[in-house]
Design a protein around this motif. Sequence first.
Motif, PDB file in Angstrom:
ATOM      1  N   ILE A 227       0.728  -1.358   0.003  1.00  0.00           N
ATOM      2  CA  ILE A 227       0.016   0.069   0.234  1.00  0.00           C
ATOM      3  C   ILE A 227       0.768   0.983  -0.176  1.00  0.00           C
ATOM      4  O   ILE A 227       0.314   2.151  -0.701  1.00  0.00           O
ATOM      5  CB  ILE A 227      -1.112  -0.168   1.329  1.00  0.00           C
ATOM      6  N   LEU A 228       2.030   1.334   0.618  1.00  0.00           N
ATOM      7  CA  LEU A 228       3.092   2.354   0.792  1.00  0.00           C
ATOM      8  C   LEU A 228       3.416   2.072  -0.689  1.00  0.00           C
ATOM      9  O   LEU A 228       3.789   3.662  -0.739  1.00  0.00           O
ATOM     10  CB  LEU A 228       3.786   2.495   1.698  1.00  0.00           C
TER      11      LEU A 228
ATOM     12  N   PRO B 183      16.422   2.170  -4.531  1.00  0.00           N
ATOM     13  CA  PRO B 183      17.215   1.312  -3.980  1.00  0.00           C
ATOM     14  C   PRO B 183      16.329   2.092  -2.372  1.00  0.00           C
ATOM     15  O   PRO B 183      16.377   1.244  -1.367  1.00  0.00           O
ATOM     16  CB  PRO B 183      18.023   2.885  -3.844  1.00  0.00           C
ATOM     17  N   VAL B 184      15.988   2.817  -2.512  1.00  0.00           N
ATOM     18  CA  VAL B 184      15.326   3.881  -1.247  1.00  0.00           C
ATOM     19  C   VAL B 184      13.866   2.184  -0.681  1.00  0.00           C
ATOM     20  O   VAL B 184      13.293   2.229   0.499  1.00  0.00           O
ATOM     21  CB  VAL B 184      14.506   5.098  -1.262  1.00  0.00           C
TER      22      VAL B 184
ATOM     23  N   TRP C 147      12.275  -1.630   1.966  1.00  0.00           N
ATOM     24  CA  TRP C 147      11.337  -2.839   2.742  1.00  0.00           C
ATOM     25  C   TRP C 147      11.941  -3.655   3.837  1.00  0.00           C
ATOM     26  O   TRP C 147      11.290  -4.315   4.360  1.00  0.00           O
ATOM     27  CB  TRP C 147      11.666  -3.857   1.539  1.00  0.00           C
ATOM     28  N   ARG C 148      13.493  -3.949   4.066  1.00  0.00           N
ATOM     29  CA  ARG C 148      14.436  -4.802   4.932  1.00  0.00           C
ATOM     30  C   ARG C 148      13.161  -3.958   6.119  1.00  0.00           C
ATOM     31  O   ARG C 148      13.525  -4.830   6.535  1.00  0.00           O
ATOM     32  CB  ARG C 148      15.837  -3.509   4.196  1.00  0.00           C
ATOM     33  N   ASP C 149      13.809  -2.320   6.208  1.00  0.00           N
ATOM     34  CA  ASP C 149      13.316  -1.443   7.513  1.00  0.00           C
ATOM     35  C   ASP C 149      11.889  -2.478   7.685  1.00  0.00           C
ATOM     36  O   ASP C 149      11.747  -2.838   9.118  1.00  0.00           O
ATOM     37  CB  ASP C 149      13.115  -0.448   7.265  1.00  0.00           C
TER      38      ASP C 149
ATOM     39  N   ALA D 182      11.815  -4.676  11.032  1.00  0.00           N
ATOM     40  CA  ALA D 182      10.065  -4.187  11.694  1.00  0.00           C
ATOM     41  C   ALA D 182      10.001  -5.524  12.485  1.00  0.00           C
ATOM     42  O   ALA D 182       9.424  -5.571  13.878  1.00  0.00           O
ATOM     43  CB  ALA D 182       9.920  -3.130  11.622  1.00  0.00           C
ATOM     44  N   LYS D 183       9.485  -6.178  11.466  1.00  0.00           N
ATOM     45  CA  LYS D 183       8.424  -7.671  11.594  1.00  0.00           C
ATOM     46  C   LYS D 183       9.193  -8.310  12.473  1.00  0.00           C
ATOM     47  O   LYS D 183       8.485  -9.187  12.826  1.00  0.00           O
ATOM     48  CB  LYS D 183       7.939  -8.087  10.369  1.00  0.00           C
ATOM     49  N   SER D 184      10.612  -8.637  12.250  1.00  0.00           N
ATOM     50  CA  SER D 184      10.650  -9.609  12.907  1.00  0.00           C
ATOM     51  C   SER D 184      11.634  -9.946  14.456  1.00  0.00           C
ATOM     52  O   SER D 184      11.370  -8.759  14.786  1.00  0.00           O
ATOM     53  CB  SER D 184      11.912 -10.474  12.523  1.00  0.00           C
TER      54      SER D 184
END
Lengths: 413, 294, 343
Positions: free
Chosen positions: B123-124, C329-330, C335-337, C341-343
Amino acid sequence: MKDFTTALLSGVAALAFASSAMADGHGCSVTSGSVRILGNEFPAIQTIAAKAQECVSGDATFASNLTKDHRDIQVAALTPNPAEYTSAIVANGSIVPLMNDGLIRPLDDLVAKHAPDFPKSQLITINGQIMAVAFMANAQHLFYREDILAEAGVEVPTSYEDVLAAAKAIKDKGLLEYPLSGTYKAGWNLGEEFVNMYMGTGASMFEEGTASPAINNENGIAALNMMKALSEYMNPDFLTYDSNAAAAEWEAGNVAIMNMWGSRAGPVTDDEGSTPEIVAATKFAAAPTLGEGPELATTLWWDGFTIAANISDEDAEATFIALMNGINDATANANPEQAVWLSPGYKPSPAAAGVFASASATPYPMVPYGGLMHTALGAELTEFMQGNESAEQALADVEAAYTAAAKEAGFIQ
Amino acid sequence: MSEALATRRSLPLRALLMGFLFLWLIAAAFPFFWTLWGSFKVQSDFFSIQDWRNALWGTRTVIETGGAFTGAGYEGAWIQEGFGRAVFNTLIVTVCVTAISLTFGTLGGYALSRSSYNYTFWILMVALVFRAMPHITLVSGYLLPFFELNIWGYLSTSIVVLVAINQPFTIWMLRSFFMNIPKDLDESAMVDGCTRFQAFRYVIIPVMWPGVITTGLFSFLLAYNDFAVTAMLLSKENQTMIPKIASFLGSTQQEGNVMFAVAAVVSATAPLFVLVLFFQRQIVSGLTAGAVKG
Amino acid sequence: MKHKTFLWFMLPSGFAMLLFIALPIMSVLVQSLYIEHEKVLIEVENCVPLGGCTKETVVDTEAAARLKAEQPLGQFNGFGTYTNRNHLATAEIAGFWRSTNSWAEFGKQVYGLPFYKALAFTLTYTFLVTPMVIILGFCIALAVNALPRMFKGLAIFFSLLPMMVTPLVGSLILYWMIDSRGVLGQTLQVIMADPDLSLRASPVLTWIMLMVYGTWSSAPFAFVVFYAGLQTVPEDTLESAMIDGASRWERVRYVVIPYLMPLVTFIALIQLMDNFRVFEPIVGFSAEASATSLSWIIYNDLRGEFQLFGSAAATSMLTILGVAVLLTPVLIRTWRDFKGAKS
């Protein structure tokens, strides 16, 4: 159509009487229907809208939206049924998209019913049908400084070659550093300058009867080379000069000759922004020719009103009556300086002299694909004007850009 | 306080920072003060081709009006051209756009910051793509449907459009701020028996103001400065300030009243000055006091 | 967060975006694949005031209406609009490739094509202005943060001014100030000791001018975001860094900047996107002759007598594509963040 101009200038009293009686008197009473006007924003059109509103009374309604962005919304605004506006006030260029989509109605029956004596020269007739009623004219023509030309010992130029010679004389005498100016801003203005100059060659910009471009030839090169030669005598920032900037240079007294819009003649000779000496020495003449001529290197523009197709006949009639009142002699003579009015009884202000002197010029082409060519010219000629490209290459680029756009628009297959 | 720590700097460093700030403030404010001064001159002084110093002394102003200062620009804009109407329209548009954007945005931004499913990320991303769309293309596309639905020209239509095209930015920005608010805060409230919405209402809302005020400032400025949408979607009588100012600038046909525009810009910035001074406690101390301790 | 709760929270915002952005984007995408119907041209007589009557060509509106009723969208053209000369110009580039011998010559030819000319400026602008805005905004935020409290409000207001004055008039006034006879233009002439210096006449100077303006007008945005972020830097971390003997610079470098990194990502995202769509300064500074951008090309197609919706649609889609590539790249970082954050 020179006879029209002469007739206009000598002031045909009889005609004036007839038409003003028609418009001032009983013709103007709208008590039902709706009048909704979309148009450009300048005093002449504001005056017309106000005059049209005077006719509206009783159950009739009136609305106007006069804005600089009128061209961008007119097609969308007139497409729905009923249309947002009953009338679009247009010019040579902006009537074309409305015509292309069939959004304006023929006015023959309305003219026959309400203004049978209306001068034919004010009726824009396309394919035998009256599509618009013109009320004012505009053209780029020569502005010159009488005092500086006299000091430099040159006559008023009648051709662009004379302009170049005069500019050289003025510069050589050290009177002005940049004696010329013009509306050469990249985009629409630059495109318009090329169209003006090209008209001076008398050639057509398109192959007869088709949308194929025909400017990459000796006429186009001559026009471009003249523009380049003129720009040598202009402020180096010339590619950023629109009418406002060029007029400001004129009022500051930095320029001796320029080819400028007739609608700017009044403002540069008013008591604001300039000194009395500059104003007194500012004179107007016909646009110059390119070479021997005889065609003047400028284009004639008219502004007129149209009536939307997608509205009721009642609204169309109400709008027609109201607007015909807006453009009559009384309006013109009450505001002679607001525009070069076309109404037959108009007594021109001195500032209108240049437009009338240029009346023999070619009208700006009303071909359906003219706008595409204009856009292509405005975008593709800059590199040539900056000296980074040859005239041939620039014209080839214009033709290529135009052709790609015309294919997208369905004009060329 | 962190402020005290961050500001405890040695003298040379402090001087360097202050010098830099001084230069920046001049760069930021000089054009405005120049405009403020020039708005009381005539056009041929403020935009003087002969000599820019005329704007300081008002050479032509003296000749044309008899005094070194003239209020002609203000008079023209406010009395002759009815700029007040446009100011009122702008007030409606900016207040509505800011309020609605923030309401929608806090809800959306909060949800995006607290959900860990993959679709949140997508969504983002889609919101970013939405934001990449040039506004002029969007606006040209709106014209025909709006005319057909007969909703063109009204303030409410423009407000809704401005809210919508502002949403991607708002949810992204608020999400970043919500990410900085520890999850434990609302999750512990939910352990205590709150629903998600109650947790949002009683735990998050009290601490979210720094982010909301900052985002609100940008929503406000966007609506306030918008030209692309308001110029095309509003009829003349509903025009907001910026299209109105644009109409003072003239066209090929018509010489503009540039000084009206200049005076209008100065008078349009004055309320912002009051607004920022009024909100500065919120912006300055509000941010500090409301800041979340990590 | 549960799916259902998420949906309710997201609904107002999502619906607004769907209706006013997603739908138009879909229609723009479809539009870009079509070109208009073949226009049937007929020759007729036109009469206009002063000019008299002439033979002119007009569109046969009846035939046009018939064709439009049959195929409302126009003729299907696939990616033809994308590849034509006014967009990606694939055929022209292939031609230049064959006909030129050196890279310089090839580059010059390609630069003559409108899309690539615009792209060159757009990319240069994006990649120079974005970092400058971030750095300048960060420095201003640090400096304002160090001010005594009583001056902060005033400093914030003045720092916001470049963003508050409408670009329409802001650029007009600045444009006048940098004119060769304006106050800044004259000052520059004195500083550079070149009485003929004109920022408006030279393409290079025009580019620099636009970029300086872009940095100037966007720096307040970065400033406000960083300033708000600075207020939330955890003091314990700063304190413990001080106790560990970190210098001021080290505290900024190893505590403040990492803490503000998500904000840097955010500003970079927004700025990359906004700068890639640079438009207003070009019009405001009348810089069309020397600098065009993708958004300017769209504007040029949509404004004026004849509106080329298909062409504007294609350029718009290319703009979105360009933004997507720029942001990769951003995005990967986000996506990594996100995963982290999920794990």
